[in-house]
Write an enzyme that holds these catalytic residues in place. Structure first.
Site, PDB file in Angstrom:
ATOM      1  N   GLY A  67      -8.053   4.665  13.220  1.00  0.00           N
ATOM      2  CA  GLY A  67      -6.966   5.375  12.569  1.00  0.00           C
ATOM      3  C   GLY A  67      -6.231   4.584  11.500  1.00  0.00           C
ATOM      4  O   GLY A  67      -6.828   3.800  10.751  1.00  0.00           O
ATOM      5  N   ILE A  68      -4.917   4.790  11.427  1.00  0.00           N
ATOM      6  CA  ILE A  68      -4.109   4.161  10.388  1.00  0.00           C
ATOM      7  C   ILE A  68      -4.169   2.644  10.489  1.00  0.00           C
ATOM      8  O   ILE A  68      -4.247   1.940   9.473  1.00  0.00           O
ATOM      9  CB  ILE A  68      -2.648   4.657  10.472  1.00  0.00           C
ATOM     10  CG1 ILE A  68      -2.576   6.156  10.149  1.00  0.00           C
ATOM     11  CG2 ILE A  68      -1.746   3.874   9.514  1.00  0.00           C
ATOM     12  CD1 ILE A  68      -1.202   6.773  10.386  1.00  0.00           C
ATOM     13  N   ASP A  86      -5.570  -4.319  19.733  1.00  0.00           N
ATOM     14  CA  ASP A  86      -5.599  -2.971  20.282  1.00  0.00           C
ATOM     15  C   ASP A  86      -5.619  -3.075  21.796  1.00  0.00           C
ATOM     16  O   ASP A  86      -6.058  -4.090  22.356  1.00  0.00           O
ATOM     17  CB  ASP A  86      -6.843  -2.212  19.798  1.00  0.00           C
ATOM     18  CG  ASP A  86      -6.697  -0.703  19.935  1.00  0.00           C
ATOM     19  OD1 ASP A  86      -6.182  -0.070  18.997  1.00  0.00           O
ATOM     20  OD2 ASP A  86      -7.075  -0.173  20.995  1.00  0.00           O
ATOM     21  N   ASP A 128      -1.655  -5.361  24.862  1.00  0.00           N
ATOM     22  CA  ASP A 128      -0.791  -4.284  25.336  1.00  0.00           C
ATOM     23  C   ASP A 128       0.578  -4.552  24.737  1.00  0.00           C
ATOM     24  O   ASP A 128       1.279  -5.487  25.154  1.00  0.00           O
ATOM     25  CB  ASP A 128      -0.724  -4.283  26.865  1.00  0.00           C
ATOM     26  CG  ASP A 128       0.075  -3.113  27.427  1.00  0.00           C
ATOM     27  OD1 ASP A 128       0.852  -2.497  26.663  1.00  0.00           O
ATOM     28  OD2 ASP A 128      -0.072  -2.812  28.624  1.00  0.00           O
ATOM     29  N   VAL A 129       0.970  -3.765  23.742  1.00  0.00           N
ATOM     30  CA  VAL A 129       2.206  -4.053  23.003  1.00  0.00           C
ATOM     31  C   VAL A 129       3.452  -3.909  23.857  1.00  0.00           C
ATOM     32  O   VAL A 129       4.540  -4.320  23.452  1.00  0.00           O
ATOM     33  CB  VAL A 129       2.331  -3.166  21.742  1.00  0.00           C
ATOM     34  CG1 VAL A 129       1.218  -3.473  20.760  1.00  0.00           C
ATOM     35  CG2 VAL A 129       2.377  -1.688  22.104  1.00  0.00           C
ATOM     36  N   TYR A 151       8.623  12.005  21.128  1.00  0.00           N
ATOM     37  CA  TYR A 151       7.949  11.220  20.085  1.00  0.00           C
ATOM     38  C   TYR A 151       8.885  11.025  18.899  1.00  0.00           C
ATOM     39  O   TYR A 151       9.052   9.905  18.398  1.00  0.00           O
ATOM     40  CB  TYR A 151       6.684  11.948  19.651  1.00  0.00           C
ATOM     41  CG  TYR A 151       5.965  11.332  18.474  1.00  0.00           C
ATOM     42  CD1 TYR A 151       5.073  10.290  18.645  1.00  0.00           C
ATOM     43  CD2 TYR A 151       6.175  11.823  17.176  1.00  0.00           C
ATOM     44  CE1 TYR A 151       4.398   9.728  17.565  1.00  0.00           C
ATOM     45  CE2 TYR A 151       5.515  11.272  16.096  1.00  0.00           C
ATOM     46  CZ  TYR A 151       4.629  10.220  16.292  1.00  0.00           C
ATOM     47  OH  TYR A 151       3.974   9.668  15.210  1.00  0.00           O
TER      48      TYR A 151
END
Length: 262
Positions: free
Chosen positions: A14-15, A34, A56-57, A146
């Site tokens: 993705g982005i 990621d 894992d952010v 969100y």
């Protein structure tokens, strides 16, 4: 002249992948991360990034570890807080796990990432670019949780940009709907997808990645794409009690566009 490095989180696809590709093409030494470490490593190899790491952010320590990894490849000069999740649905319909993931990934993740980046930048400073959303600028029923996390991301960028020295710049990129798996996975009959499609053309990953990378070195704190949708969103935020009628019209238009794109 010493080598410099950049970090892109959530970059396996993705982005995030698009941003990393743009950076590599411009000669930057890029570390991609990621939650799926195997895919991050594969992406790094495919696009020419210097390293792909599992991250894992939601874990504060992971950001410090990634910053240290980037430092092995050069002086850290740019950090892209891109990792995010996008469950759609009304607040009362989301599961507790979905709500927790939205808050912990989309908000806590960028808090930890921004702090780690600011701490790790060298004497020359650097740029933090947060992938936010147009939904963070006004009411988006069907995407309320969100949107709340993205509103917090925009607020964070504005405030931290003023907390840091002048050579550290913090930016929030706020795109409208982008052709990613996140958009594809939204419920076709849901209000959120209809509102996203109400603006007409869905943006491409490539153009949003380009906008993100071009924020490096700029003084632009909030960048919205496209600009006209930002004006509409900000207007609805000023008078949310009167937005219901307009939202019904946009929903109807978006529903027609969703059906055309099936």
């Amino acid at each position: 002249m010493s080598q410099t490095s950049c970090v892109v989180t959530g970059a396996a696809r993705g982005i995030g992948r698009g941003i990393a590709e743009q950076l590599v093409a411009r000669g930057h030494r890029v570390v991609v991360t990621d939650i799926d470490g195997e895919t991050a490593a594969r992406t790094a190899k495919e696009i020419g990034a210097v390293e792909g790491l599992a991250q894992d952010v939601r874990d504060p320590a992971s950001h410090r570890e990634v910053a240290a990894a980037a430092a092995r490849h050069g002086v850290l000069t740019a950090w892209f807080n891109n990792a995010g999740v996008g469950y759609d649905g009304r607040l009362v319909d989301l599961t507790e796990e979905q709500i927790r993931a939205l808050v912990e990934v989309n908000l806590l993740g960028i808090l930890w990432g921004t702090r780690a980046a600011v701490d790790a930048f060298g004497a020359g400073g650097g740029d933090v670019v947060i992938t936010a959303s147009l939904s963070g600028l006004g009411p988006v029923p069907g995407l309320s949780t969100y949107a709340a996390t993205k509103a917090a991301a925009v607020s964070l960028a504005m405030s931290v940009n003023l907390e840091t020295p002048a050579n550290i710049r913090v930016h929030a990129l706020c795109p409208d709907g982008v052709a990613t798996d996140m958009l594809h996975d939204m419920r076709s009959d849901g209000l959120a997808k209809k509102l996203v499609f109400s603006g007409g053309r869905i943006l491409t990953v490539e153009e949003i990645a380009r906008e993100a990378v071009e924020l490096i070195g700029s003084r632009r704190v909030i960048r919205t794409v496209p600009g006209w949708r930002a004006a509409m969103m900000r207007g609805s935020a000023l008078v949310p009690s009167q937005a219901a009628g307009a939202l019904r019209l946009f929903s109807a238009q978006g529903g027609r566009n969703v059906r055309k794109n099936r």
